[in-house]
Design a protein around this motif. Structure first.
Motif, PDB file in Angstrom:
ATOM      1  N   HIS A  17       8.364 -15.015  21.160  1.00  0.00           N
ATOM      2  CA  HIS A  17       7.532 -14.311  21.778  1.00  0.00           C
ATOM      3  C   HIS A  17       7.287 -14.844  23.254  1.00  0.00           C
ATOM      4  O   HIS A  17       7.298 -15.983  23.538  1.00  0.00           O
ATOM      5  CB  HIS A  17       6.012 -14.280  21.476  1.00  0.00           C
ATOM      6  N   PRO A  18       7.650 -14.058  24.156  1.00  0.00           N
ATOM      7  CA  PRO A  18       8.116 -14.904  25.663  1.00  0.00           C
ATOM      8  C   PRO A  18       6.660 -15.172  26.173  1.00  0.00           C
ATOM      9  O   PRO A  18       5.560 -14.836  25.605  1.00  0.00           O
ATOM     10  CB  PRO A  18       8.351 -13.623  26.458  1.00  0.00           C
ATOM     11  N   LEU A  19       6.604 -16.212  26.879  1.00  0.00           N
ATOM     12  CA  LEU A  19       5.365 -16.690  27.626  1.00  0.00           C
ATOM     13  C   LEU A  19       5.020 -15.959  28.946  1.00  0.00           C
ATOM     14  O   LEU A  19       5.849 -15.693  29.451  1.00  0.00           O
ATOM     15  CB  LEU A  19       5.493 -18.182  27.949  1.00  0.00           C
ATOM     16  N   ILE A  20       3.823 -15.627  28.867  1.00  0.00           N
ATOM     17  CA  ILE A  20       3.286 -14.831  30.230  1.00  0.00           C
ATOM     18  C   ILE A  20       2.734 -15.791  30.945  1.00  0.00           C
ATOM     19  O   ILE A  20       1.714 -16.780  30.837  1.00  0.00           O
ATOM     20  CB  ILE A  20       2.137 -13.925  29.814  1.00  0.00           C
ATOM     21  N   SER A  21       3.463 -16.367  32.191  1.00  0.00           N
ATOM     22  CA  SER A  21       3.183 -17.374  32.889  1.00  0.00           C
ATOM     23  C   SER A  21       2.175 -17.196  33.778  1.00  0.00           C
ATOM     24  O   SER A  21       1.714 -18.132  34.697  1.00  0.00           O
ATOM     25  CB  SER A  21       4.499 -17.610  33.806  1.00  0.00           C
ATOM     26  N   ASN A  22       1.567 -15.820  34.065  1.00  0.00           N
ATOM     27  CA  ASN A  22       0.519 -15.617  35.098  1.00  0.00           C
ATOM     28  C   ASN A  22      -0.697 -14.858  34.431  1.00  0.00           C
ATOM     29  O   ASN A  22      -0.470 -13.742  33.984  1.00  0.00           O
ATOM     30  CB  ASN A  22       0.973 -14.949  36.300  1.00  0.00           C
ATOM     31  N   ASN A  23      -1.825 -15.476  34.370  1.00  0.00           N
ATOM     32  CA  ASN A  23      -2.953 -14.778  33.858  1.00  0.00           C
ATOM     33  C   ASN A  23      -3.796 -13.868  34.915  1.00  0.00           C
ATOM     34  O   ASN A  23      -4.561 -13.057  34.655  1.00  0.00           O
ATOM     35  CB  ASN A  23      -3.803 -15.836  33.193  1.00  0.00           C
ATOM     36  N   VAL A  24      -3.333 -14.057  36.270  1.00  0.00           N
ATOM     37  CA  VAL A  24      -4.181 -12.934  37.048  1.00  0.00           C
ATOM     38  C   VAL A  24      -3.756 -11.649  37.000  1.00  0.00           C
ATOM     39  O   VAL A  24      -2.379 -11.281  36.907  1.00  0.00           O
ATOM     40  CB  VAL A  24      -3.759 -13.661  38.606  1.00  0.00           C
ATOM     41  N   ASN A  76       1.818  -7.280  36.873  1.00  0.00           N
ATOM     42  CA  ASN A  76       1.925  -6.866  35.706  1.00  0.00           C
ATOM     43  C   ASN A  76       3.048  -7.590  34.768  1.00  0.00           C
ATOM     44  O   ASN A  76       4.237  -7.557  35.352  1.00  0.00           O
ATOM     45  CB  ASN A  76       2.440  -5.453  35.567  1.00  0.00           C
ATOM     46  N   PRO A  77       3.189  -8.324  33.695  1.00  0.00           N
ATOM     47  CA  PRO A  77       4.040  -8.666  32.851  1.00  0.00           C
ATOM     48  C   PRO A  77       4.987  -7.560  32.687  1.00  0.00           C
ATOM     49  O   PRO A  77       4.784  -6.519  32.213  1.00  0.00           O
ATOM     50  CB  PRO A  77       3.506  -9.404  31.794  1.00  0.00           C
ATOM     51  N   THR A  78       6.476  -7.882  32.698  1.00  0.00           N
ATOM     52  CA  THR A  78       7.318  -6.797  32.193  1.00  0.00           C
ATOM     53  C   THR A  78       8.237  -7.407  30.934  1.00  0.00           C
ATOM     54  O   THR A  78       7.808  -8.267  30.500  1.00  0.00           O
ATOM     55  CB  THR A  78       8.439  -6.664  33.263  1.00  0.00           C
ATOM     56  N   LYS A  79       8.944  -6.382  30.263  1.00  0.00           N
ATOM     57  CA  LYS A  79       9.883  -6.587  29.248  1.00  0.00           C
ATOM     58  C   LYS A  79      10.796  -7.582  29.407  1.00  0.00           C
ATOM     59  O   LYS A  79      11.704  -7.964  28.825  1.00  0.00           O
ATOM     60  CB  LYS A  79      10.255  -5.520  28.432  1.00  0.00           C
ATOM     61  N   HIS A  80      11.112  -7.814  30.612  1.00  0.00           N
ATOM     62  CA  HIS A  80      12.503  -8.512  31.336  1.00  0.00           C
ATOM     63  C   HIS A  80      12.148 -10.244  31.214  1.00  0.00           C
ATOM     64  O   HIS A  80      11.121 -10.476  31.362  1.00  0.00           O
ATOM     65  CB  HIS A  80      12.709  -8.373  32.617  1.00  0.00           C
ATOM     66  N   LYS A  81      12.993 -10.886  30.355  1.00  0.00           N
ATOM     67  CA  LYS A  81      12.638 -12.046  29.831  1.00  0.00           C
ATOM     68  C   LYS A  81      13.608 -13.009  30.786  1.00  0.00           C
ATOM     69  O   LYS A  81      14.881 -12.729  31.306  1.00  0.00           O
ATOM     70  CB  LYS A  81      12.884 -12.328  28.615  1.00  0.00           C
ATOM     71  N   VAL A  82      13.126 -14.213  31.089  1.00  0.00           N
ATOM     72  CA  VAL A  82      13.856 -15.466  31.839  1.00  0.00           C
ATOM     73  C   VAL A  82      13.815 -16.545  30.805  1.00  0.00           C
ATOM     74  O   VAL A  82      12.925 -16.799  30.011  1.00  0.00           O
ATOM     75  CB  VAL A  82      13.193 -15.713  33.090  1.00  0.00           C
ATOM     76  N   THR A  83      15.228 -16.996  30.481  1.00  0.00           N
ATOM     77  CA  THR A  83      15.203 -18.061  29.432  1.00  0.00           C
ATOM     78  C   THR A  83      15.425 -19.544  30.105  1.00  0.00           C
ATOM     79  O   THR A  83      16.284 -19.584  31.271  1.00  0.00           O
ATOM     80  CB  THR A  83      16.442 -17.890  28.708  1.00  0.00           C
ATOM     81  N   LYS A  84      14.622 -20.408  29.831  1.00  0.00           N
ATOM     82  CA  LYS A  84      14.691 -21.673  30.327  1.00  0.00           C
ATOM     83  C   LYS A  84      15.155 -22.689  29.240  1.00  0.00           C
ATOM     84  O   LYS A  84      14.401 -22.781  28.325  1.00  0.00           O
ATOM     85  CB  LYS A  84      13.365 -22.083  31.346  1.00  0.00           C
ATOM     86  N   SER A  85      16.006 -23.628  29.659  1.00  0.00           N
ATOM     87  CA  SER A  85      16.416 -24.651  28.561  1.00  0.00           C
ATOM     88  C   SER A  85      15.404 -26.153  28.864  1.00  0.00           C
ATOM     89  O   SER A  85      15.219 -26.436  29.973  1.00  0.00           O
ATOM     90  CB  SER A  85      17.882 -25.411  28.709  1.00  0.00           C
ATOM     91  N   GLU A  86      14.961 -26.606  27.927  1.00  0.00           N
ATOM     92  CA  GLU A  86      14.178 -27.565  28.003  1.00  0.00           C
ATOM     93  C   GLU A  86      14.358 -28.814  26.918  1.00  0.00           C
ATOM     94  O   GLU A  86      14.824 -28.243  25.958  1.00  0.00           O
ATOM     95  CB  GLU A  86      12.474 -27.186  28.075  1.00  0.00           C
ATOM     96  N   LEU A  87      13.790 -29.961  27.131  1.00  0.00           N
ATOM     97  CA  LEU A  87      13.993 -30.889  25.882  1.00  0.00           C
ATOM     98  C   LEU A  87      12.540 -30.825  25.021  1.00  0.00           C
ATOM     99  O   LEU A  87      11.719 -31.098  25.670  1.00  0.00           O
ATOM    100  CB  LEU A  87      14.300 -32.282  26.707  1.00  0.00           C
ATOM    101  N   SER A  88      12.759 -30.718  23.873  1.00  0.00           N
ATOM    102  CA  SER A  88      11.384 -31.057  22.980  1.00  0.00           C
ATOM    103  C   SER A  88      11.242 -32.470  22.963  1.00  0.00           C
ATOM    104  O   SER A  88      11.618 -33.382  23.507  1.00  0.00           O
ATOM    105  CB  SER A  88      11.738 -30.567  21.642  1.00  0.00           C
ATOM    106  N   GLY A  89       9.931 -32.727  22.423  1.00  0.00           N
ATOM    107  CA  GLY A  89       9.461 -34.283  22.134  1.00  0.00           C
ATOM    108  C   GLY A  89      10.443 -34.939  21.439  1.00  0.00           C
ATOM    109  O   GLY A  89      10.546 -36.168  21.503  1.00  0.00           O
ATOM    110  N   ASP A  90      11.383 -34.409  20.673  1.00  0.00           N
ATOM    111  CA  ASP A  90      12.439 -35.236  20.029  1.00  0.00           C
ATOM    112  C   ASP A  90      13.882 -35.321  20.747  1.00  0.00           C
ATOM    113  O   ASP A  90      14.597 -35.704  20.280  1.00  0.00           O
ATOM    114  CB  ASP A  90      12.661 -34.442  18.523  1.00  0.00           C
ATOM    115  N   GLY A  91      13.509 -34.776  21.997  1.00  0.00           N
ATOM    116  CA  GLY A  91      14.805 -34.942  22.734  1.00  0.00           C
ATOM    117  C   GLY A  91      15.721 -34.011  22.467  1.00  0.00           C
ATOM    118  O   GLY A  91      16.872 -34.207  23.008  1.00  0.00           O
ATOM    119  N   MET A  92      15.497 -32.776  21.885  1.00  0.00           N
ATOM    120  CA  MET A  92      16.405 -31.905  21.530  1.00  0.00           C
ATOM    121  C   MET A  92      16.289 -30.698  22.402  1.00  0.00           C
ATOM    122  O   MET A  92      15.265 -29.980  22.896  1.00  0.00           O
ATOM    123  CB  MET A  92      16.270 -31.302  20.131  1.00  0.00           C
TER     124      MET A  92
END
Length: 266
Positions: free
Chosen positions: A129-136, A157-173
């Motif tokens: 489920h994508p995150l909606i980054s703006n509540n306004v 208005n949030p759209t169906k277009h998704k942006v993917t971002k790579s991050e490190l989890s708390g376990d360093g993965m």
């Protein structure tokens, strides 16, 4: 004599080809089927008992519904994940134990779950489920210009277009989170007459923002700044989700409805 020479030559060439194939095959690191089999199941942090991930087939699933499943391979003593093949050195692996070194150089110690209830955290995770980054959702600003009263409306208005971002989890993965990009509507009214109306998407700022940044960013906001003889000044904000990296582009709407853009800052 010629026939014998040809036969010896062909035999030599076949041997050379065989040696080349053997050498080439040896250079290709083959996936360990047994290591992949051992990794199937739900894995917990050995100290906290927290669910870290689930392995099914050739994919790793995280309990966070915003994270996408990640393809993995087990090659020699290495866990390779994602299309970029992020690699983690495996220290110990058995049927119920999995230790590896994460991206921070820390040793992560996991044990396989034997509790059916641990599977419950994945029941709601049919898909990411994508995150909606703006509540306004809507912003209305009253503006006075040349003794005239205007209303400036901004609707996000949030759209169906998704942006993917790579991050490190708390376990360093490394995990991949998905975010919804926005479509921002701007309307300008003079009294009850609409003099300007337009939808903005991030691709419209490609002349001011580098593609390398734009592809990873979302159109986060469009903030009214001021009005002057040039028109109505809005600041379009394009950001990498959950990061401090942003571009701000001045978007100026003239009284004739013409739009000009100027890069303000990065």
């Amino acid at each position: 004599m010629n026939i014998r020479f040809i036969f010896l030559f062909m035999t030599f060439m076949l041997l050379m080809v065989g040696c080349h194939q053997k050498t080439s095959g040896g250079s290709n690191r083959k996936e360990s089927v047994e290591a992949k089999r051992l990794l199937q199941g739900i894995w917990l942090d050995d100290e906290s008992d927290a669910v870290i991930f689930k392995v099914k087939g050739d994919s790793v699933y995280y309990p966070d519904s915003t994270s996408m499943p990640v393809y993995f391979r087990m090659v020699d003593d290495t866990l390779e994940m994602g299309t970029a093949q992020t690699k983690y050195h495996v220290i110990k692996q058995t049927e119920h134990i999995f230790w590896f070194e994460n991206s921070n150089g820390d040793v992560v110690k996991l044990r396989k779950s034997d509790e059916p209830s641990d599977a419950d955290v994945f029941l709601q995770r049919k898909k990411s489920h994508p995150l909606i980054s703006n509540n306004v959702l809507k912003r209305d600003t009253v503006v006075f210009l040349e003794d005239q009263r205007y209303h400036c409306y901004v609707v996000i208005n949030p759209t169906k277009h998704k942006v993917t971002k790579s991050e490190l989890s708390g376990d360093g993965m490394e995990v991949e989170n998905t975010y919804c990009d926005n479509l921002i509507h701007v309307s300008i009214f003079k009294d009850s007459n609409r003099m300007y109306s337009k939808n903005f998407v991030k691709q419209m700022f490609a002349m001011r923002v580098p593609d390398s940044f734009l592809n990873k960013a979302i159109l986060s906001d469009m903030v009214f700044d001021h009005a002057d003889s040039r028109g109505f000044h809005f600041n379009a904000i394009l950001c990498i989700p959950d990061a401090a990296s942003c571009y701000m582009v001045a978007t100026i709407v003239s009284l004739n409805g013409n739009v000009t853009m100027e890069l303000l800052e990065y």
